[in-house]
Design an enzyme around this catalytic site. Structure first.
Site, mmCIF file in Angstrom:
data_model
loop_
_atom_site.group_PDB
_atom_site.id
_atom_site.type_symbol
_atom_site.label_atom_id
_atom_site.label_comp_id
_atom_site.label_asym_id
_atom_site.label_seq_id
_atom_site.Cartn_x
_atom_site.Cartn_y
_atom_site.Cartn_z
ATOM 1 N N ASP A 48 0.858 -1.183 0.000
ATOM 2 C CA ASP A 48 0.000 0.000 0.000
ATOM 3 C C ASP A 48 0.891 1.229 0.000
ATOM 4 O O ASP A 48 1.801 1.343 0.835
ATOM 5 C CB ASP A 48 -0.900 0.015 1.237
ATOM 6 C CG ASP A 48 -1.996 -1.040 1.174
ATOM 7 O OD1 ASP A 48 -2.074 -1.756 0.152
ATOM 8 O OD2 ASP A 48 -2.764 -1.145 2.145
ATOM 9 N N ASP A 84 -15.019 -3.107 -1.386
ATOM 10 C CA ASP A 84 -14.702 -2.938 0.031
ATOM 11 C C ASP A 84 -16.001 -2.802 0.806
ATOM 12 O O ASP A 84 -16.894 -2.041 0.402
ATOM 13 C CB ASP A 84 -13.841 -1.693 0.231
ATOM 14 C CG ASP A 84 -12.540 -1.764 -0.562
ATOM 15 O OD1 ASP A 84 -12.031 -2.883 -0.746
ATOM 16 O OD2 ASP A 84 -12.053 -0.708 -1.008
#
EC number: 5.3.1.16
Length: 237
Positions: free
Chosen positions: A8, A129
Site C-alpha cells: 500500500d 470494500d
C-alpha cells in the site's frame, strides 16, 4: 490459489493502515521497489499494489513508485486506488501493470465499469470494500446503502470476471478474515474471488483454498512475520 503480497502506497512509501484509517498508519518500507524485490525473492509471483493517495484524493502522486516497481520486477502486478477513467487504466497498463482494479468508479459509474470489463477482459478487476456488509468507497470514507454481496452479483451479471473483496473491519487487524463473506461470494457463478483483509494464519489460507477462493492478499501478516511468505508460496501458490 494465488497469493498476492500487498504494497500500500502513501507518499511514495510502503505502508499499512489499520481498518482503513489514514490516521493509523505504519510505514514498513520507504522504498516500495525494494519491498517488491523482497517479495519476489521469497518466491512470490504476484503483487497487489494500492495507491492510498489516489483512492483518497484522486491524485497520481504514487505513479513514479508504481512505475519503478513495474520496471524492476517480473511480478504480475495488479494496481488499484483512484483509477476512475480509461486514461488512467491505459497509463498503468502501458507501465507494465498486469491488471487494474476499479473501486469507487464501479459504484458511481457502473456502466463505465461494465464497458471496461468488456474491453479489457481479465486486465480489469473490481475491488469491493465492505463495512458492516455495505459497499464503501472513496478510500473507505463513504459507506453506500448497497449490500456488498448484491453488488458483486450485479458485477458478475455485467461481465466482470474478478472481484477483490475486503471486509474493512478486518483489514490490518490480524484478527482473521471474514470466511462467511467469502463462502457467500463463492456461490456467484463465473466470478473469481480474491480474499483480502485480516488473514493472519496459514490455517486461514488452508480454508480459503479448500472453499475454492481464486486468490488471497497478504498484508500485515507478511510484514510482521505472522505468515512466512516463502512457506505460504510453497504450500499454496
Amino acid at each position: 490459489m494465488k497469493l498476492f503480497p500487498a504494497i500500500d502506497l502513501r507518499g511514495g512509501q510502503a505502508v499499512r493502515l489499520y481498518q482503513g484509517d489514514y490516521d493509523q498508519m505504519t510505514v514498513y518500507n520507504p522504498a516500495p521497489a525494494d519491498q517488491a524485490r523482497a517479495f519476489a525473492a521469497a518466491g512470490a509471483k504476484y503483487l497487489h499494489v494500492v495507491d492510498l493517495d489516489g483512492a483518497k484524493d484522486d491524485t497520481t502522486a504514487n505513479l513514479p513508485a508504481i512505475a519503478r516497481i513495474a520496471a524492476e520486477s517480473d511480478l504480475y502486478i495488479e494496481v488499484g486506488g483512484g483509477i476512475r477513467d480509461e486514461e488512467r487504466i491505459r497509463r498503468y497498463l502501458d507501465l507494465g501493470v498486469s491488471r487494474c482494479i476499479l473501486g469507487t468508479v464501479a459504484v458511481r459509474d457502473f456502466d463505465f465499469t461494465a464497458r471496461m470489463a468488456q474491453k479489457y477482459g481479465d486486465r480489469i478487476a473490481v475491488g469491493v470494500d465492505m463495512k458492516d456488509g455495505l459497499v464503501a468507497v472513496a478510500g473507505w470514507k463513504e459507506v453506500t446503502p448497497e449490500p456488498g454481496v448484491a453488488f458483486c452479483r450485479r458485477l458478475a451479471e455485467a461481465g466482470v470476471k474478478a472481484v477483490i473483496a475486503t471486509d474493512i473491519s478486518r483489514d490490518g487487524t490480524m484478527q482473521g478474515t471474514n470466511m462467511d463473506l467469502y463462502r457467500e461470494l463463492l456461490t456467484i457463478p463465473g466470478l473469481e474471488i480474491t480474499a483480502s483483509g485480516g488473514i493472519a494464519k496459514m490455517e486461514e489460507l488452508d480454508t480459503l483454498q479448500a472453499m475454492g477462493c481464486h486468490a488471497a492478499i497478504l498484508g500485515k501478516s507478511v510484514y510482521t512475520g505472522a505468515i512466512d511468505l516463502a512457506e505460504a508460496v510453497r504450500r499454496f501458490d
